[in-house]
Design a protein around this motif. Sequence first.
Motif, PDB file in Angstrom:
ATOM      1  N   ARG A  98       0.774  -1.167  -0.048  1.00 15.68           N
ATOM      2  CA  ARG A  98      -0.073   0.088  -0.006  1.00 15.68           C
ATOM      3  C   ARG A  98       0.841   1.191  -0.038  1.00 15.68           C
ATOM      4  NH1 ARG A  98      -5.436  -1.153   1.045  1.00 15.68           N
ATOM      5  NH2 ARG A  98      -5.589  -2.865   2.132  1.00 15.68           N
ATOM      6  N   THR A 113      -4.909   9.765  -0.627  1.00 11.07           N
ATOM      7  CA  THR A 113      -5.082  10.101   0.874  1.00 11.07           C
ATOM      8  C   THR A 113      -4.066  10.406   1.409  1.00 11.07           C
ATOM      9  OG1 THR A 113      -6.465   8.126   0.283  1.00 11.07           O
ATOM     10  CG2 THR A 113      -6.609   8.944   2.632  1.00 11.07           C
ATOM     11  N   ILE A 136      -6.841   5.602   9.587  1.00  9.02           N
ATOM     12  CA  ILE A 136      -6.939   4.467   9.353  1.00  9.02           C
ATOM     13  C   ILE A 136      -5.561   3.616   9.175  1.00  9.02           C
ATOM     14  CG2 ILE A 136      -7.887   2.300   8.064  1.00  9.02           C
ATOM     15  CD1 ILE A 136     -10.086   3.815   7.067  1.00  9.02           C
ATOM     16  N   LYS A 138      -3.219   0.449   8.190  1.00 15.07           N
ATOM     17  CA  LYS A 138      -3.614  -0.746   7.700  1.00 15.07           C
ATOM     18  C   LYS A 138      -2.204  -1.639   7.478  1.00 15.07           C
ATOM     19  CE  LYS A 138      -6.855   1.704   4.350  1.00 15.07           C
ATOM     20  NZ  LYS A 138      -6.886   2.036   2.819  1.00 15.07           N
ATOM     21  N   GLN A 149      -6.887  -3.938   9.147  1.00 13.70           N
ATOM     22  CA  GLN A 149      -7.144  -2.478   9.203  1.00 13.70           C
ATOM     23  C   GLN A 149      -7.985  -1.979  10.528  1.00 13.70           C
ATOM     24  OE1 GLN A 149      -9.469  -0.793   5.840  1.00 13.70           O
ATOM     25  NE2 GLN A 149      -8.120  -1.750   4.358  1.00 13.70           N
ATOM     26  N   GLU A 190      -3.277   6.288   7.196  1.00 13.66           N
ATOM     27  CA  GLU A 190      -4.099   7.024   6.192  1.00 13.66           C
ATOM     28  C   GLU A 190      -4.988   7.808   7.037  1.00 13.66           C
ATOM     29  OE1 GLU A 190      -4.173   3.753   2.861  1.00 13.66           O
ATOM     30  OE2 GLU A 190      -5.922   4.758   3.129  1.00 13.66           O
ATOM     31  N   ARG A 191      -5.145   9.361   6.388  1.00 12.22           N
ATOM     32  CA  ARG A 191      -6.142   9.933   7.074  1.00 12.22           C
ATOM     33  C   ARG A 191      -7.625   9.473   6.419  1.00 12.22           C
ATOM     34  NH1 ARG A 191      -7.030  14.101  10.099  1.00 12.22           N
ATOM     35  NH2 ARG A 191      -8.891  15.186   9.455  1.00 12.22           N
ATOM     36  N   PHE A 192      -8.576   9.379   7.347  1.00 12.37           N
ATOM     37  CA  PHE A 192      -9.931   8.882   7.185  1.00 12.37           C
ATOM     38  C   PHE A 192     -10.611   9.973   6.132  1.00 12.37           C
ATOM     39  CE2 PHE A 192     -14.375   8.395   7.597  1.00 12.37           C
ATOM     40  CZ  PHE A 192     -14.467   6.969   7.604  1.00 12.37           C
ATOM     41  N   VAL A 193     -10.797   9.460   5.142  1.00 13.55           N
ATOM     42  CA  VAL A 193     -11.711  10.442   4.077  1.00 13.55           C
ATOM     43  C   VAL A 193     -13.007  10.260   4.199  1.00 13.55           C
ATOM     44  CG1 VAL A 193     -11.794  11.156   1.654  1.00 13.55           C
ATOM     45  CG2 VAL A 193      -9.520  10.017   2.682  1.00 13.55           C
ATOM     46  N   PHE A 195     -15.681  10.383   2.444  1.00 10.89           N
ATOM     47  CA  PHE A 195     -16.069  10.629   1.139  1.00 10.89           C
ATOM     48  C   PHE A 195     -17.419  10.438   0.724  1.00 10.89           C
ATOM     49  CE2 PHE A 195     -15.014   6.003   2.005  1.00 10.89           C
ATOM     50  CZ  PHE A 195     -16.165   5.508   1.735  1.00 10.89           C
ATOM     51  N   GLU A 198     -17.505   5.905  -3.443  1.00 12.15           N
ATOM     52  CA  GLU A 198     -16.352   5.184  -3.960  1.00 12.15           C
ATOM     53  C   GLU A 198     -16.589   5.122  -5.514  1.00 12.15           C
ATOM     54  OE1 GLU A 198     -14.228   2.637  -1.015  1.00 12.15           O
ATOM     55  OE2 GLU A 198     -16.336   2.321   0.117  1.00 12.15           O
ATOM     56  N   HIS A 221     -19.492  -0.741  -0.281  1.00 13.80           N
ATOM     57  CA  HIS A 221     -19.078  -1.999   0.592  1.00 13.80           C
ATOM     58  C   HIS A 221     -19.811  -2.281   1.652  1.00 13.80           C
ATOM     59  CE1 HIS A 221     -15.680  -0.500  -2.043  1.00 13.80           C
ATOM     60  NE2 HIS A 221     -15.280  -1.772  -2.098  1.00 13.80           N
ATOM     61  N   PHE A 266     -11.494   7.563  -3.943  1.00 15.23           N
ATOM     62  CA  PHE A 266     -12.700   7.940  -3.066  1.00 15.23           C
ATOM     63  C   PHE A 266     -13.096   9.435  -3.850  1.00 15.23           C
ATOM     64  CE2 PHE A 266     -10.043   6.199   0.441  1.00 15.23           C
ATOM     65  CZ  PHE A 266     -10.969   5.021   0.536  1.00 15.23           C
ATOM     66  N   ASN A 275      -7.148   5.349  -3.944  1.00 18.04           N
ATOM     67  CA  ASN A 275      -6.999   4.569  -2.645  1.00 18.04           C
ATOM     68  C   ASN A 275      -6.113   3.463  -2.911  1.00 18.04           C
ATOM     69  OD1 ASN A 275      -7.116   3.374  -0.110  1.00 18.04           O
ATOM     70  ND2 ASN A 275      -9.099   2.036  -0.892  1.00 18.04           N
ATOM     71  N   GLU A 276      -6.386   2.512  -4.023  1.00 17.55           N
ATOM     72  CA  GLU A 276      -5.464   1.382  -4.358  1.00 17.55           C
ATOM     73  C   GLU A 276      -5.678   1.001  -5.772  1.00 17.55           C
ATOM     74  OE1 GLU A 276      -6.183  -1.861  -1.847  1.00 17.55           O
ATOM     75  OE2 GLU A 276      -8.104  -1.845  -2.252  1.00 17.55           O
TER      76      GLU A 276
HETATM   77  P1  AMP Z   1      -9.175  -0.815   1.181  1.00 18.43           P
HETATM   78  O1  AMP Z   1      -8.601  -2.339   1.756  1.00 18.43           O
HETATM   79  O2  AMP Z   1      -8.025  -0.105   1.044  1.00 18.43           O
HETATM   80  O3  AMP Z   1      -9.732  -1.239  -0.388  1.00 18.43           O
HETATM   81  O4  AMP Z   1     -10.160  -0.415   2.105  1.00 18.43           O
HETATM   82  C1  AMP Z   1     -11.450  -1.346   2.326  1.00 18.43           C
HETATM   83  C2  AMP Z   1     -12.607  -0.060   2.428  1.00 18.43           C
HETATM   84  O5  AMP Z   1     -12.285   0.557   3.775  1.00 18.43           O
HETATM   85  C3  AMP Z   1     -12.735   0.679   1.308  1.00 18.43           C
HETATM   86  O6  AMP Z   1     -13.410   0.418   0.397  1.00 18.43           O
HETATM   87  C4  AMP Z   1     -13.323   2.110   2.302  1.00 18.43           C
HETATM   88  O7  AMP Z   1     -14.755   1.953   2.192  1.00 18.43           O
HETATM   89  C5  AMP Z   1     -12.799   1.954   3.569  1.00 18.43           C
HETATM   90  N1  AMP Z   1     -11.557   2.969   3.582  1.00 18.43           N
HETATM   91  C6  AMP Z   1     -10.229   2.543   3.291  1.00 18.43           C
HETATM   92  N2  AMP Z   1      -9.346   3.417   3.435  1.00 18.43           N
HETATM   93  C7  AMP Z   1     -10.046   4.447   3.913  1.00 18.43           C
HETATM   94  C8  AMP Z   1      -9.515   5.883   4.073  1.00 18.43           C
HETATM   95  N3  AMP Z   1      -8.429   6.437   4.256  1.00 18.43           N
HETATM   96  N4  AMP Z   1     -10.755   6.778   4.577  1.00 18.43           N
HETATM   97  C9  AMP Z   1     -12.233   6.359   4.516  1.00 18.43           C
HETATM   98  N5  AMP Z   1     -12.411   5.068   4.268  1.00 18.43           N
HETATM   99  C10 AMP Z   1     -11.531   4.184   3.873  1.00 18.43           C
END
Ligand code: AMP
Length: 397
Positions: A98, A113, A136, A138, A149, A190-193, A195, A198, A221, A266, A275-276
């Motif tokens: 990541r 982010t 968050i 991770k 996470q 990571e800063r919580f966004v 959003f 998605e 999700h 986001f 995000n990824e």
């Molecule tokens: P990821 O494994 O990074 O895809 O994260 C899984 C889910 O967690 C995402 O689809 C988002 O719903 C939520 N999420 C992950 N990172 C963030 C973030 N920085 N801010 C807010 N929600 C997040």
Amino acid sequence: MTIGILGGGQLGYMLALAGYPLGLHFRFLDPSPEAPVGRIATRITAEFSDRGALKKFAQGLALVTYEFENVPVEAAEYLAERVPVLPPPAALEAAQDRLKEKQLFQKLGIATTEFAAVGDRNALDSAVQQIGLPAILKTCRMGYDGKGQWILRNAEDVSRAKNELPHEHSASHKRTKGDGLDQPAAFILERFVPFTRELSILAVRGRTGETAVYPLIENHHRGGILRLSLAPAPGLEPAIQKMAEDAARRVSESLHYVGVLAIEFFQHQGRLLANEMAPRVHNSGHWTIEGAITSQFENHLRAVTGQPLGATNGIGCSAMLNLIGEVPESSEVLTVRDAHLHLYGKTPRAGRKLGHVTLRAASPEQLAARLSELPSFFHRPDYCLDAALSRAASLRA
Ligand code: AMP
């Protein structure tokens, strides 16, 4: 022509189904004897690290691709000495970590982010100071579908999270020299966004660099697992689509990418934050089987085999619902007009993706009508049907 695929889950299953009409044959390598592709193709059951098995797997293949991004990079590199491996192993490497992924976005000028590397528990406080709360934490590697996470809202969450972290940054995670991207760390903060929604973009790049992009997809999700995708994303502004396309083009060009690439974003305050990414066909693109002129699976195969790419336009609008842990009565789904049921042949288990349903319609109103005809199985909060119904009303046909 026989194509080797690393990973034998549902993505590989659907790749093979898309490849048979093109006259392609498939051989899979997967550590699990339960991998669903065993029903439809030759499967070698072995660990990805098993050199003997890799050698046997590679024999007579035209090329190797993958449907699972956590294939060890060394395995892909070992195979690349024998047979073309596409997308290139460098893409696998960038997507597996990541931190590297976010550093690549940053290097390419793609908004992301705010983030900070966290090597061990001592580094968490300064990362929290830099990023702020909520945030968050991770794991950099091997996290998927929301696993690995922790949401940190307050000081108490921060001290609890410290217990999950190693005391000291282990030697294997120390900084290494390289292209500026490799700074392995065990965790990323990571800063919580907060959003608005998605979104994901799927791009396909051919062997000679031509690129085609699908319309942006809106994703919902639950518990970190994708439940529902709407395509095209409701109320899609052309400027947002362009931002996503630019990001996909930049990433795929920089990695000399060949195949389908997915980037998840986001949408926040009129911008997209990456995000990824996934160097493979993607769950949010399953709707393309019936909902686009050319499916992501066919386009991936066209790209890696050096064929012309197919058109990526959508046909009307689609909703894709994942079947997780259990499946409905087939007849109850198939009675809905333009509903398409896909079952992957996996043994049901809680949290496991067992199949999906795509509903296709000519207009948003028609899509809403078809969604409401789905059986009661889907009318539970997990299926996000309410979100689909309210959003479908604003879909552009
Ligand atoms: P990821 O494994 O990074 O895809 O994260 C899984 C889910 O967690 C995402 O689809 C988002 O719903 C939520 N999420 C992950 N990172 C963030 C973030 N920085 N801010 C807010 N929600 C997040």
